[in-house]
Write a protein that holds these residues in place. Structure first.
Motif: not given
Length: 639
Positions: A575-593
């Motif tokens: 089973v895949i992670h319910p809230h994995g590293l993709g959400h972390g990458w999205r947070w970091l990108a939006q934070m830098l924008n």
């Protein structure tokens, strides 16, 4: 009579002898034969007659009252090889003649004489019988003596054996008591060591807690001193600004040229007074109540001075406004005259200049992100509304159920720490069983979400709230605690997705920068409410210090960064992670924008990359290094 008894005994003895085995014939009397004819012999005295006579006479004398005064001496029967004269010193005949028996009854004398004249064979047989009885009696006596000796030997042997066994029993008993004493002593020593170890552990915990309390007290004292220092500087700056405003050289573009020297002089005097108080306070190290009161009075006087000056300025401005209105009316009249005289000529077209749009970073979050944020908040509100019957009920039984459920959800999460170790699986199983409807033990009581129809929603909400609170408090103080808390939260999130949504809702509400978005100020919103929306804690109209605010935000971001990269090791790997590293990458990108905020953006980026940077680097590799180059070369310059 005794003689008859002895005769019967004699007959019994004769019956057992060889001669006593007589043949009996019925014709003896018919033929006139004597039965004892064959046994008759000429009368003569036997060698045993003296002993038999002494025996009979002695018994007769004992039985006769006349013989009570004198008892004849009993003689020892002679042996076969001894003559009758040697058996006794005095013969029975002489004893008979010299004894009082000569004058006794004639019948007894006849018996004695009859015994004496018995045939020698009969006398010999009777003597043998008496001698056999005596020998048998002596043998019996000797046997009895031997048996007594044997019995005494047996008794002595048994007594010795009993003594030996008793001695051995005493030794075994003493050995057993000694062994029991040693065992008891070992148990007592072991208990003493355990108690001492427990006491040392309690002392260590006490020292650790005392150290933490001392650190907290020191931090509180530093914050108080810092707050007092900031308050003092604020007042000083306010006084200086007020003094600057009343300075005669200070002129606002809208102010008329009026004389403010009086206000300036008084303001300088108040500033001198405040400067003296500040210097005195700096020398002492902390302000006293008198210093604070004097400063407050000086500040109030300065404010009054400013108010008076503002009134004077307002009066001057009113006069200036009136003059300007008159001048404006005169100017309008002149313009009208000039327009009438001006010839009608075409006006050249003016080309509008294009507005240069300055490219920059965003201030607001993306629309999709805000929609996701609002959905989570709506889900949280619906969850709260779903268990309102449990929280609003006044019944004592329902209150007890609510308290038990809250403890069962909060206590296991509170037990998670950086030193939890093998207890994590036990804590995870306890939380999972509670959410699965099974009964668990909490505070010595059995608790289950099935005790109330709204119990499961209540536990979902309180469990998510407790996880975020642990990040806000425990992780903020001990950064290493983020990982054990995150691994349990990730496992519960995987099995119970609703808990994960509520964790995100609580996290976004307490730390909006985890979305990320910067809440904008809406007109009409109270300042205190807006500060709460930004994540600050406001108590009694007092906002928390900036360093404490950053510390809490740091703890929650660290927990979020740990959750997105960790999984429960005993769960389903497929089973895949319910809230994995993709959400972390999205947070970091939006934070830098988005435009960086002072203190907040730098702190959150540092904490996020310190916890999750290695996992992002392994997963995204080159793209992650490009992101770091962007932060270093472009984003730092905007901070």
């Amino acid at each position: 009579m005794p003689s008859e008894r002895y005769r019967w005994e004699t007959l019994e003895a004769l019956k057992g002898s060889s001669k006593g085995q007589l043949s009996y014939s019925r014709d003896w009397l018919l033929r006139g034969e004597d039965i004892l004819e064959g046994c008759r012999s000429p009368p003569k005295l036997s060698s045993y007659s003296g002993w038999v006579l002494d025996r009979v006479i002695s018994q007769s004398l004992q039985e006769t009252p006349l013989s009570r005064s004198s008892t004849p001496n009993e003689s020892i029967p002679p042996t076969d090889d001894q003559p009758l004269s040697l058996a006794k010193t005095t013969s029975p005949a002489s004893q008979l003649r010299s004894s009082p028996l000569s004058s006794a009854a004639p019948s007894e004398t006849k018996v004695a004489i009859h015994l004496m004249v018995l045939p020698s064979k009969v006398t010999e047989v009777e003597g043998c019988i008496w001698m056999y009885e005596e020998v048998h009696r002596l043998k019996g006596k000797e046997g009895l003596r031997q048996r007594q000796e044997q019995q005494e030997q047996v008794v002595r042997a048994v007594s010795d054996m009993a003594s030996e066994q008793l001695k051995r029993f005493d030794e075994l008993k003493e050995l057993k008591q000694h062994q029991e004493y040693q065992d008891l002593q070992e148990v007592m020593e072991k208990s003493s060591r355990e108690a001492q170890g427990q006491q040392e552990k309690l002392k260590e915990e006490h020292r650790h807690r005392a150290k933490i309390l001392n650190l907290k007290l020191r931090e509180a004292e530093q914050q108080r001193q810092r707050q007092e220092e900031l308050e003092r500087l604020r007042k000083e700056e306010e006084v200086l600004q007020l003094n600057q405003q009343i300075d005669p050289n200070y002129r606002h573009k809208d102010l008329p040229r009026i004389d403010l020297s009086g206000f300036s002089n008084r303001g300088n005097q108040i500033c001198g007074l405040v400067s003296g108080l500040i210097r005195t306070t700096s020398e002492r190290g902390f302000p006293t109540q008198v210093d604070v009161a004097n400063t407050e009075r000086a500040l109030q006087e300065m404010r009054g001075l400013i108010s008076s000056m503002q009134q004077a300025i307002a009066t001057a401005l009113e006069e200036k406004r009136k003059r300007e209105e008159e001048e404006e009316r005169e100017r309008q009249k002149e313009l009208q005259k000039q327009e009438q005289l001006k010839a009608q000529t075409p006006v050249p077209a003016q080309h509008p200049r294009g507005k240069e749009q300055k490219e920059g970073l965003q201030v607001k979050a993306e629309e999709s992100t805000m929609q996701w944020y609002q959905q989570l908040q709506d889900a949280s509100d619906q969850c709260v509304a779903s268990f309102s019957g449990l929280t609003d009920c006044k019944d004592n039984q329902v209150k007890n159920i609510r308290m038990d459920l809250q403890k069962a959800a909060s206590i296991p999460v509170s037990q998670i720490s950086s030193i939890a170790g093998s207890q994590l699986r036990e804590i995870f199983d306890k939380i999972n069983n509670l959410l699965s409807g099974k009964s668990v033990q909490s505070g010595g009581r059995t608790v289950s979400v099935t005790q109330h129809p709204q119990g499961l929603d209540f536990v979902y909400y309180k469990l998510a709230e407790k996880f975020v609170k642990q990040g806000e408090e425990e992780v903020a103080s001990h950064h290493e605690a983020a990982f054990p808390i995150a691994v349990v939260a990730s496992g519960i999130w995987e099995l119970h997705p609703r808990v994960g949504d509520l964790i995100l809702a609580h996290l976004h509400k307490k730390c909006p920068y985890s979305v990320p978005f910067y809440p904008a100020f809406k007109e009409g919103t109270p300042i205190e409410e807006y500060q709460r929306i930004l994540g600050y804690q406001v108590k009694d109209s007092k906002v928390e210090q900036q360093d404490n605010f950053l510390k809490r935000m740091s703890g929650m971001i660290r927990l979020y960064a740990a959750i997105i990269q960790l999984r429960w090791p005993y769960g389903n790997k497929q089973v895949i992670h319910p809230h994995g590293l993709g959400h972390g990458w999205r947070w970091l990108a939006q934070m830098l924008n988005m435009e960086p905020l002072s203190d907040v953006t730098a702190t959150l980026l540092f904490d996020f990359l310190e916890v999750c940077g290695n996992a992002l680097m392994k997963h995204y590799q080159v793209q992650f290094w490009k992101m770091l180059l962007l932060i270093r070369e472009d984003y730092f310059h905007r901070s």
